[in-house]
Design a protein around this motif. Structure first.
Motif, PDB file in Angstrom:
ATOM      1  N   ALA A 222       0.399   6.170  -2.904  1.00 18.53           N
ATOM      2  CA  ALA A 222       0.148   4.843  -2.365  1.00 18.53           C
ATOM      3  C   ALA A 222      -0.742   4.065  -3.331  1.00 18.53           C
ATOM      4  CB  ALA A 222      -0.510   4.944  -1.003  1.00 18.53           C
ATOM      5  N   THR A 223      -0.407   2.824  -3.494  1.00 17.81           N
ATOM      6  CA  THR A 223      -1.211   1.915  -4.310  1.00 17.81           C
ATOM      7  C   THR A 223      -1.476   0.659  -3.479  1.00 17.81           C
ATOM      8  OG1 THR A 223       0.627   0.632  -5.254  1.00 17.81           O
ATOM      9  CG2 THR A 223       0.051   2.710  -6.363  1.00 17.81           C
ATOM     10  N   PRO A 224      -2.388  -0.204  -3.921  1.00 18.59           N
ATOM     11  CA  PRO A 224      -2.623  -1.453  -3.189  1.00 18.59           C
ATOM     12  C   PRO A 224      -1.361  -2.320  -3.075  1.00 18.59           C
ATOM     13  CG  PRO A 224      -4.458  -1.023  -4.646  1.00 18.59           C
ATOM     14  CD  PRO A 224      -3.397  -0.005  -4.976  1.00 18.59           C
TER      15      PRO A 224
ATOM     16  N   GLN B 211      -7.184  -1.799   4.469  1.00 18.88           N
ATOM     17  CA  GLN B 211      -8.297  -0.857   4.540  1.00 18.88           C
ATOM     18  C   GLN B 211      -9.502  -1.364   3.767  1.00 18.88           C
ATOM     19  OE1 GLN B 211      -7.231   3.000   3.028  1.00 18.88           O
ATOM     20  NE2 GLN B 211      -8.707   4.002   4.350  1.00 18.88           N
ATOM     21  N   GLU B 212      -9.247  -2.003   2.646  1.00 17.80           N
ATOM     22  CA  GLU B 212     -10.339  -2.510   1.817  1.00 17.80           C
ATOM     23  C   GLU B 212     -10.986  -3.763   2.421  1.00 17.80           C
ATOM     24  OE1 GLU B 212     -13.113  -2.600  -1.029  1.00 17.80           O
ATOM     25  OE2 GLU B 212     -11.652  -1.009  -0.753  1.00 17.80           O
ATOM     26  N   LEU B 213     -10.179  -4.615   3.025  1.00 12.68           N
ATOM     27  CA  LEU B 213     -10.691  -5.892   3.524  1.00 12.68           C
ATOM     28  C   LEU B 213     -11.352  -5.808   4.891  1.00 12.68           C
ATOM     29  CD1 LEU B 213      -7.789  -8.271   2.454  1.00 12.68           C
ATOM     30  CD2 LEU B 213     -10.028  -7.983   1.371  1.00 12.68           C
ATOM     31  N   TRP B 214     -10.956  -4.833   5.684  1.00 13.76           N
ATOM     32  CA  TRP B 214     -11.498  -4.742   7.038  1.00 13.76           C
ATOM     33  C   TRP B 214     -11.953  -3.327   7.313  1.00 13.76           C
ATOM     34  CZ3 TRP B 214     -10.320  -2.115  11.557  1.00 13.76           C
ATOM     35  CH2 TRP B 214     -10.998  -2.565  12.699  1.00 13.76           C
ATOM     36  N   LYS B 215     -13.233  -3.178   7.580  1.00 14.39           N
ATOM     37  CA  LYS B 215     -13.812  -1.869   7.857  1.00 14.39           C
ATOM     38  C   LYS B 215     -14.300  -1.846   9.310  1.00 14.39           C
ATOM     39  CE  LYS B 215     -14.622  -0.850   3.223  1.00 14.39           C
ATOM     40  NZ  LYS B 215     -13.564  -0.138   2.647  1.00 14.39           N
TER      41      LYS B 215
ATOM     42  N   GLY C 136       2.702  -4.554  10.056  1.00 13.49           N
ATOM     43  CA  GLY C 136       3.955  -5.193   9.671  1.00 13.49           C
ATOM     44  C   GLY C 136       4.578  -4.498   8.464  1.00 13.49           C
ATOM     45  N   ASP C 137       5.896  -4.455   8.417  1.00 14.67           N
ATOM     46  CA  ASP C 137       6.603  -3.756   7.338  1.00 14.67           C
ATOM     47  C   ASP C 137       6.151  -4.187   5.952  1.00 14.67           C
ATOM     48  OD1 ASP C 137       8.107  -2.178   9.030  1.00 14.67           O
ATOM     49  OD2 ASP C 137       9.881  -3.465   8.943  1.00 14.67           O
ATOM     50  N   TRP C 138       5.797  -5.448   5.792  1.00 12.11           N
ATOM     51  CA  TRP C 138       5.459  -5.939   4.453  1.00 12.11           C
ATOM     52  C   TRP C 138       3.958  -6.032   4.215  1.00 12.11           C
ATOM     53  CZ3 TRP C 138       9.427  -4.995   1.802  1.00 12.11           C
ATOM     54  CH2 TRP C 138      10.687  -5.093   2.364  1.00 12.11           C
ATOM     55  N   GLU C 139       3.153  -5.634   5.198  1.00  8.24           N
ATOM     56  CA  GLU C 139       1.707  -5.601   4.979  1.00  8.24           C
ATOM     57  C   GLU C 139       1.374  -4.455   4.034  1.00  8.24           C
ATOM     58  OE1 GLU C 139      -1.101  -6.541   8.318  1.00  8.24           O
ATOM     59  OE2 GLU C 139       0.721  -6.143   9.487  1.00  8.24           O
ATOM     60  N   ARG C 140       0.241  -4.571   3.378  1.00  6.68           N
ATOM     61  CA  ARG C 140      -0.194  -3.559   2.426  1.00  6.68           C
ATOM     62  C   ARG C 140      -1.395  -2.807   3.003  1.00  6.68           C
ATOM     63  NH1 ARG C 140       2.546  -7.198  -0.320  1.00  6.68           N
ATOM     64  NH2 ARG C 140       3.590  -6.629  -2.239  1.00  6.68           N
ATOM     65  N   PRO C 141      -1.162  -1.579   3.482  1.00  3.38           N
ATOM     66  CA  PRO C 141      -2.217  -0.826   4.178  1.00  3.38           C
ATOM     67  C   PRO C 141      -3.492  -0.615   3.363  1.00  3.38           C
ATOM     68  CG  PRO C 141      -0.096   0.180   4.570  1.00  3.38           C
ATOM     69  CD  PRO C 141       0.112  -0.875   3.539  1.00  3.38           C
ATOM     70  N   LEU C 142      -3.371  -0.344   2.079  1.00  2.00           N
ATOM     71  CA  LEU C 142      -4.594  -0.116   1.300  1.00  2.00           C
ATOM     72  C   LEU C 142      -5.405  -1.393   1.133  1.00  2.00           C
ATOM     73  CD1 LEU C 142      -3.495   2.452  -1.429  1.00  2.00           C
ATOM     74  CD2 LEU C 142      -4.573   2.845   0.784  1.00  2.00           C
ATOM     75  N   VAL C 143      -4.747  -2.533   1.126  1.00  4.17           N
ATOM     76  CA  VAL C 143      -5.471  -3.806   1.079  1.00  4.17           C
ATOM     77  C   VAL C 143      -6.155  -4.034   2.430  1.00  4.17           C
ATOM     78  CG1 VAL C 143      -5.225  -6.316   0.852  1.00  4.17           C
ATOM     79  CG2 VAL C 143      -3.984  -4.792  -0.698  1.00  4.17           C
TER      80      VAL C 143
END
Length: 91
Positions: A1-3, A65-69, A56-63
């Protein structure tokens, strides 16, 4: 997985890794689950999910995770769930 990886890509890769048909990825969704330790039977270990949101299918999970803690004392994990179970409200 990458951003740059989308939720859809990650579900497909997970299905392939676990020997399931990656073409069935439409039947599954990546979910962002927030919870906290506890609630796991004897010994008190375990993890109790409190809030689940389908990513959402096109959301980026690692982003995400980084933006919302989560707040202190809470944690998050990503889980793959069957879409039919989400539609029924099952967790």
């Amino acid at each position: 997985a990458t951003p740059r990886s989308s939720a859809r890509q990650l579900v497909r890769e997970a299905l392939e890794r676990y020997g399931l048909n990656p073409d069935d990825f439409g039947q599954f969704a990546l979910c962002d689950v927030v919870g906290r330790p506890g609630g796991g039977g004897s010994g008190g270990g375990g993890w109790q999910g409190e809030h689940l949101r389908e990513v959402g299918d096109w959301e980026r999970p690692l982003v995400l995770q980084e933006l919302w803690k989560p707040k202190a004392g809470w944690s998050r994990r990503f889980e793959i769930r069957r879409r039919q179970d989400l539609e029924k409200g099952g967790d």
